[in-house]
Write an enzyme that holds these catalytic residues in place. Structure first.
Site, short mmCIF file in Angstrom:
data_model
loop_
_atom_site.label_atom_id
_atom_site.label_comp_id
_atom_site.label_asym_id
_atom_site.label_seq_id
_atom_site.Cartn_x
_atom_site.Cartn_y
_atom_site.Cartn_z
CD GLU A 23 -96.56 29.76 16.93
OE1 GLU A 23 -96.40 30.95 17.12
OE2 GLU A 23 -97.19 29.10 15.94
CG ASP A 34 -97.45 28.53 12.36
OD1 ASP A 34 -96.87 29.37 13.09
OD2 ASP A 34 -98.63 28.94 11.64
#
Length: 558
Positions: free
Chosen positions: A284, A218
């Site tokens: 990401e 993330d």
């Protein structure tokens, strides 16, 4: 109606026999709180995931990506993590997690888990220690605490803005401020601190030792920050992170995509490669393509999400350019490309692909999905065509739970049920992401359409019944059966990581050839075009029998 109780033939089995399975894999994203609820409390859980894994195996995917399942107060849908090495007790236990991994592996599925390294929850033991210890303490060095500006320290240390709106700084009782690039409940970690780095090495090993096959990282581009004093303001660029990345010299933004972040991932790769087989990872990273390739290098994470494809409009020329550029970016890193149409952060693509170019998604959501009105049947037709186009491309495809059912966005959620922090943090100006996170419908009846024994944490609309798994299972022409057929064929057809574009396709048409000459033809125009010669292996919509390919339709030709 056909009920399946066993997994289909998975040969050739990308998920278990090929050490490079991830390069061409189809990965199914599970948002656990909205997938399946085994204990009936209205919140999806780990046992619910385990009980529904046969659905994924039957669908034909290679892996599941499990969004955060860690202890959390859900200030940001689970991305506010209080303990990176445990399971939220509302979702289950570590034993439940191990049982899920074992069942997934039995079914031939790999397991990828979300890793959230940029920040913790404000309930994390480290942050609570930092608050108690006070200014200048060693405990505060694990985070980014600073004195404020102004005569009495009443102003934030910089003009940096939170992704969710407002200042990225929050003041505490003793007068200092801490950095939070997301919600105030998500204080950013200081990745210059050796204890932070060692703790995440431990976390990587913890889940790898429990059988996890890979990690989705993330906000991978935000870990390294320029914390040298004085901290730098961004001025006119403060309110637009993407614009700042575009205008500043590469690698010099004070907290996004800094060159130093790659040292962190090279360190991680040594740990991931110490396992047999090596653990995979995907970044990401919301950065331009050339910079994204750095995260995908073999000595770093190995793959990075391609968001240009998700953001592209329903336009053949635009999509061709995005596909060409994305393949080149992946090739530069010796990685494979990644493709995604929907996820837990964006409007579901059956709705999004129908919004006129330039439409503000948030304004559309605030109108309850009524301004502009969209044609849902046409949206589903486009979504099915987009799916066959995506699955024909070389590289990995990421499928978001419910897209195999053709679910559109639940755009008319009443404001009183919204839970995304974006809603409150923007002063109720931006509606947030709840509309794509509504729990799945499994059956056509029941209080939560088979999601669980009771209600669901976000309300499901009545029209969910017609999209349920039960309604589509074994139904010829259904979106669920289209996905099953496409994924079965993809295993047989997909090979290699290149494509060859057709020289002169009709206007509005994408056509390319793949391994051994099979072709994908996608008509994104508003008029029918002549079908190329060859056997139609699969079509996203019925063909008219006159040798024409209708609008918003994709075919695979052998």
């Amino acid at each position: 109606m056909t009920t399946r109780t066993t997994a289909p033939d998975l040969s050739p089995d990308l998920s278990s026999k090929d050490p490079n399975w991830w390069r061409q894999a189809v990965v199914y994203q599970v948002y656990p709180r909205s997938f399946a609820d085994a204990d009936g409390d209205g919140l999806g859980d780990i046992r619910g995931v385990t009980e529904r894994l046969a659905h994924l195996a039957d669908l034909g995917v290679d892996a599941l990506w499990l969004s955060p399942f860690y202890p959390s107060e859900l200030a940001d849908g689970g991305y506010d993590v209080a303990d990176h090495r445990d399971v939220d007790p509302r979702l289950g236990t570590l034993d439940d997690f191990s049982a899920m991994v074992a069942e997934a592996h039995r079914l031939g599925l790999k397991v990828i888990v979300d890793l959230v390294p940029n920040h913790t929850s404000h309930q994390h033991v480290w942050f609570q220690e930092a608050l108690a210890a006070g200014p200048g303490s060693a405990a505060r060095e694990r985070y980014v605490f600073r004195d404020g500006r102004g005569a009495h320290g009443e102003l934030p240390p910089t003009d940096w803005q939170s992704v969710f709106g407002g200042s990225a700084w929050q003041r505490v009782a003793d007068g200092q401020w801490y950095l939070h690039l997301f919600a105030a409940e998500q204080p950013d970690l200081n990745w210059d601190h050796p204890e932070v780095r060692e703790d995440f090495r431990t976390t990587l090993r913890f889940w790898s030792d429990r059988g996890v096959d890979g990690f989705r990282v993330d906000v991978a581009h935000a870990l390294a920050k320029d914390l040298a004093e004085p901290l730098r303001d961004l001025g006119a660029l403060a309110r637009d992170g993407e614009e700042a990345l575009a205008q500043l010299p590469p690698g010099t933004h004070p907290f996004y995509d800094r060159d130093e972040v790659h040292e962190i991932y090279r360190d991680w790769r040594r740990i991931l490669d110490s396992y047999t087989p090596p653990r995979t990872a995907v970044a990401e990273a919301w950065v331009p393509g050339a910079r994204r390739a750095l995260y995908a290098r073999a000595d770093e994470l190995g793959q990075a999400f391609n968001f240009e494809y998700l953001q592209a409009g329903w336009d053949a020329d635009e999509l061709r350019q995005v596909i060409t550029d994305s393949l080149a970016t992946a090739r530069a890193a010796h990685a494979s490309a990644t493709w995604v149409l929907s996820n837990h952060d964006v409007v579901r693509h059956p709705s999004r692909l129908m919004l006129p170019k330039g439409t503000d998604d948030n304004a559309w959501l605030l109108s309850g999905g009524h301004a502009p009105e969209i044609d849902h049947d046409k949206g589903l037709r486009r979504a099915r065509a987009a799916t066959l186009l995506m699955l024909a491309l070389p590289g990995s495809s990421y499928v978001y739970q419910g897209e195999e059912l053709g679910l559109p966005e639940v755009a008319d959620l009443p404001v009183e049920v919204l839970q995304d922090p974006i809603w409150e943090q923007t002063g109720r100006v931006r509606k947030g992401r709840d509309g794509c996170r509504v729990p799945l419908p499994w059956t056509t009846t029941g209080p939560s359409y088979g999601f669980g024994g009771g209600g669901s944490w976000l309300p499901q609309p009545e029209w969910f019944a017609s999209y349920a798994v039960e309604a589509q299972d074994g139904t010829e022409g259904s979106t669920l059966e289209l996905y099953r057929t496409a994924l079965r064929l993809r295993r047989k057809l997909l090979d290699g990581e290149d494509l060859v574009w057709a020289a002169q396709p009709p206007a509005g048409v994408l056509e390319f050839a793949r391994h051994e000459g099979w072709r994908c033809v996608a008509n994104l125009s508003g008029t029918a075009v002549r079908l190329p010669e060859g056997e139609v292996l699969l079509s996203s919509a019925p063909l008219d029998g006159d040798g024409l390919l209708g609008p918003d339709t994709t075919v695979w030709i052998g």
